[in-house]
Every structure is written in C-alpha cells, then in structure tokens.
Design an enzyme around this catalytic site. Structure first.
Site, PDB file in Angstrom:
ATOM      1  N   ASP A  43       1.401  -1.277   0.499  1.00 11.62           N
ATOM      2  CA  ASP A  43      -0.097   0.023   0.123  1.00 11.62           C
ATOM      3  C   ASP A  43       0.589   1.625   0.221  1.00 11.62           C
ATOM      4  O   ASP A  43       1.857   1.697   0.861  1.00 11.62           O
ATOM      5  CB  ASP A  43      -0.931   0.071   1.235  1.00 11.62           C
ATOM      6  CG  ASP A  43      -2.189   1.123   1.604  1.00 11.62           C
ATOM      7  OD1 ASP A  43      -2.968   0.924   0.612  1.00 11.62           O
ATOM      8  OD2 ASP A  43      -1.715   2.162   1.617  1.00 11.62           O
ATOM      9  N   TYR A  48       2.136   9.539   0.060  1.00  9.88           N
ATOM     10  CA  TYR A  48       4.054   9.524   1.161  1.00  9.88           C
ATOM     11  C   TYR A  48       5.178   9.271   0.303  1.00  9.88           C
ATOM     12  O   TYR A  48       6.621   9.263   1.053  1.00  9.88           O
ATOM     13  CB  TYR A  48       3.642   7.633   1.266  1.00  9.88           C
ATOM     14  CG  TYR A  48       2.202   7.516   1.439  1.00  9.88           C
ATOM     15  CD1 TYR A  48       1.392   7.911   2.715  1.00  9.88           C
ATOM     16  CD2 TYR A  48       2.033   5.859   1.246  1.00  9.88           C
ATOM     17  CE1 TYR A  48       0.269   7.091   2.596  1.00  9.88           C
ATOM     18  CE2 TYR A  48       1.234   5.568   1.930  1.00  9.88           C
ATOM     19  CZ  TYR A  48       0.391   6.468   2.335  1.00  9.88           C
ATOM     20  OH  TYR A  48      -1.272   5.862   3.454  1.00  9.88           O
ATOM     21  N   LYS A  73      -2.485   6.438  -4.076  1.00 10.77           N
ATOM     22  CA  LYS A  73      -3.601   7.031  -3.986  1.00 10.77           C
ATOM     23  C   LYS A  73      -3.659   8.021  -4.219  1.00 10.77           C
ATOM     24  O   LYS A  73      -2.415   8.174  -4.247  1.00 10.77           O
ATOM     25  CB  LYS A  73      -3.934   7.438  -1.888  1.00 10.77           C
ATOM     26  CG  LYS A  73      -4.470   6.261  -1.527  1.00 10.77           C
ATOM     27  CD  LYS A  73      -4.105   5.790  -0.026  1.00 10.77           C
ATOM     28  CE  LYS A  73      -3.719   4.581   0.884  1.00 10.77           C
ATOM     29  NZ  LYS A  73      -2.093   4.386   1.134  1.00 10.77           N
ATOM     30  N   HIS A 104      -7.380   9.144  -1.894  1.00  9.28           N
ATOM     31  CA  HIS A 104      -7.069   9.794  -1.096  1.00  9.28           C
ATOM     32  C   HIS A 104      -8.224  10.028   0.858  1.00  9.28           C
ATOM     33  O   HIS A 104      -8.320   9.140   1.142  1.00  9.28           O
ATOM     34  CB  HIS A 104      -5.842  10.167  -1.009  1.00  9.28           C
ATOM     35  CG  HIS A 104      -5.304   9.602   0.657  1.00  9.28           C
ATOM     36  ND1 HIS A 104      -3.318   9.941   0.613  1.00  9.28           N
ATOM     37  CD2 HIS A 104      -5.038   8.828   1.667  1.00  9.28           C
ATOM     38  CE1 HIS A 104      -3.124   8.950   1.662  1.00  9.28           C
ATOM     39  NE2 HIS A 104      -4.008   8.732   2.197  1.00  9.28           N
TER      40      HIS A 104
END
Ligand SMILES: NC(=O)c1ccc[n+]([C@@H]2O[C@H](COP(=O)([O-])OP(=O)(O)OC[C@H]3O[C@@H](n4cnc5c(N)ncnc54)[C@H](OP(=O)(O)O)[C@@H]3O)[C@@H](O)[C@H]2O)c1
Length: 272
Positions: A43, A48, A73, A104
């Site tokens: 994931d 990120y 996402k 997200h």
C-alpha cells in the site's frame, strides 16, 4: 495467502504491507524485505512520496508483476489534475499498471476525480478503483454517479474503532472494507490493552497478531506497517489459529468508536 474477491472479480490479498511515513530512502529495502517475507499486497500513495521506491522493490524482488497487488492513492482534485497525477504516478512506479487506485480523501470534487479513475480503469492503467476516508453518504454519492462501482473503502479501523456501521454499509454494497492503522499506529492503549494481552497469551500469539486476525475473521483487509523484521513476519503469520465466537464478542466489546486523532471529521459516526 488468504485473499478477498473485489466486485469486478479481481483477487486481492487479505493482508498487506503499509508504507505511510516510510521515507523514500528506506522504502526500497523495507518493501523488498516485505516481498521476501511473503507479502503480496503493498500500500503506497502519492502523498507518501515513495511510489518510485515501491516500484523499484518490485523490480528487484524478481517477482512477476501479476504476483504482487499494489495500491496507490490519488490526492488530486478534479478530472484533469487526477488524470495527469495518475500518469505521473505510473511513470514513477515504472510498471504498466496499478492493481488498485483509490481517492485518498474526499475533496468536494469527488465525482470528477472518480471519473478520471474510471477512465484509467477502462484504459487498463488500473485493475480496480475505490475510495478512502469516505463515509457512507459520500460513498453512496459516488455509487449513484458511477459507471464503474467502487470496489473498496480504505478507512481507519482497529479494535478501538471497529467501524461497525461502515462495515455493514460497505458489505451491503458489495464493497470490501479495508482497514488502515489496524494496529492503532502502535500508540499507547492499543496493543497493550489488558483484555487483548491476556487473550493473546491464551492463543499463544502476540497482541498484534490477535488484532489482525480479529479483523481478518470479520472480512476486513489489513495493511499493517512496520520497519521491524520480526514484526513484519509476525503480522503475516495470522492464519494458524482461529478466534472463537466468545472471544470475538469480547474483542467487539473493546470498540470505543474512537479515532486516533479525529481525522477526517466527516468519518465520525454522527456525520453520516
Ligand atoms: N488512507 C489513509 O488515509 C491512510 C492513513 C493512515 C495509514 N494508511 C495506510 O495504512 C498503513 C498502516 O497504518 P499505519 O502505518 O498508520 O499504522 P499501523 O500499521 O496501525 O501501526 C504501525 C505501528 O505499529 C507498530 N507495529 C507494527 N507491527 C507490530 C507488531 N507486530 N508488534 C508491535 N508493534 C507493531 C509499528 O512499529 P515497528 O516499526 O516498531 O514495528 C508502528 O509504530 C499505512 O502504512 C498506510 O499504508 C492509510
């Protein structure tokens, strides 16, 4: 590896490896280690900043692309921005497609954002699409305007916030409930809960394993994150025991409907 089937027939591992707050410099090594340990669901997210390193680890692992399920996402808003953002994600990831792309968090322009995911789905850039941090009303709005129904909602879920209402709603819509922060981010009051600790000892497992198995038995996909190799192996090794009905009820009794930090406010149960 146990799996779940999404509403379009795509199969997804029931346990995955999270990469939130894993710095890019640490991501390749840790994701590679996760793949070597046996994880087949990774994931990541645009937010990120480590999609490239997840792609790199996948390449280095020597596994075939179709042996690993990768979620990313989008944090963009609207059609054009999302289409462009997703193409940039794919370039960074350096593989032909993502298995799952989810929005997200809601931005208010979600129908248009979702339309870009639908087009990416039709173009073969992604095998399934879905949502994250969407409450029942917000999911329903997407379903009402969708040509491709969302497969999943990834929402904060752990022993202290079991999301029973969202679970019932998502199940009624044929959607998969995916838990983020399944270990409560390892914060005090989660894995050291006395009921959990005592019960885990009885099953000869750790509190983390009992927590993850509990959600697995409730048909919730979990994506714990760890940078510790022992924890990495432990979090995947949750299928050698079954929690009995009485203990499942006792664990359900720990639900405080309590988010870790109250975000996003729209997910709180008085908001939908
Ligand atoms: N969609 C969203 O908005 C959203 C939001 C948050 C997270 N996520 C996703 O969900 C994933 C998981 O959530 P998270 O990273 O926030 O938190 P989490 O997985 O609930 O907890 C991670 C913490 O638990 C500890 N831990 C892990 N395994 C353990 C074990 N077996 N025993 C004891 N401690 C253990 C880790 O420390 P060690 O490293 O020391 O093991 C770390 O401090 C993220 O990485 C991300 O992919 C999505």
């Amino acid at each position: 590896m146990k799996t779940v089937k999404l509403n379009n027939g795509i199969v997804m591992p029931a346990v995955g490896y999270g990469t939130y707050q894993t710095a890019p410099a640490q991501t390749t090594e840790n994701v590679l280690q996760a793949l070597r340990t046996g994880y087949r669901l990774i994931d990541t997210a645009q937010y990120y900043g480590n999609e490239a390193e997840v792609g790199e680890a996948l390449t280095e692992s020597g596994l075939l692309r179709d042996q690993v399920f990768v979620t990313t996402k989008v944090q963009t808003s609207g059609y054009a921005e999302t289409k462009q953002g997703l193409d940039e994600s794919l370039r960074r990831f350096n593989h032909d497609y993502f298995d799952l792309v989810i929005i997200h968090w809601p931005t208010g322009n979600d129908a248009e954002t979702y339309r870009a995911l639908e087009d990416a789905y039709h173009d073969g850039k992604v095998r399934a699409i879905g949502l994250s941090n969407f409450n029942a009303d917000q999911v329903q709005e997407i379903i009402d305007g969708a040509t491709v129904e969302p497969a999943i909602d990834q929402i904060e879920t752990h022993l202290m916030w079991q999301q029973k209402r969202m679970h019932a709603y998502l199940t009624s819509r044929g959607m998969v409930h995916e838990s983020y922060a399944p270990l409560g981010e390892g914060q005090p009051g989660f894995l050291d809960n006395p009921v959990l600790v005592k019960m885990a000892a009885r099953y000869h497992v750790t509190p983390a394993q009992l927590t993850l198995r509990f959600m697995n038995q409730e048909n919730i996909v979990v994506i714990p994150k760890t940078l510790n190799r022992k924890h990495m192996a432990e979090n995947l090794d949750i299928f050698g025991f079954t929690i009995d009905q009485d203990d499942l009820r006792a664990l359900e009794g720990l639900d405080q409907k309590r988010a870790i930090d109250g975000w996003p406010a729209t997910m709180q149960e008085d908001q939908y």
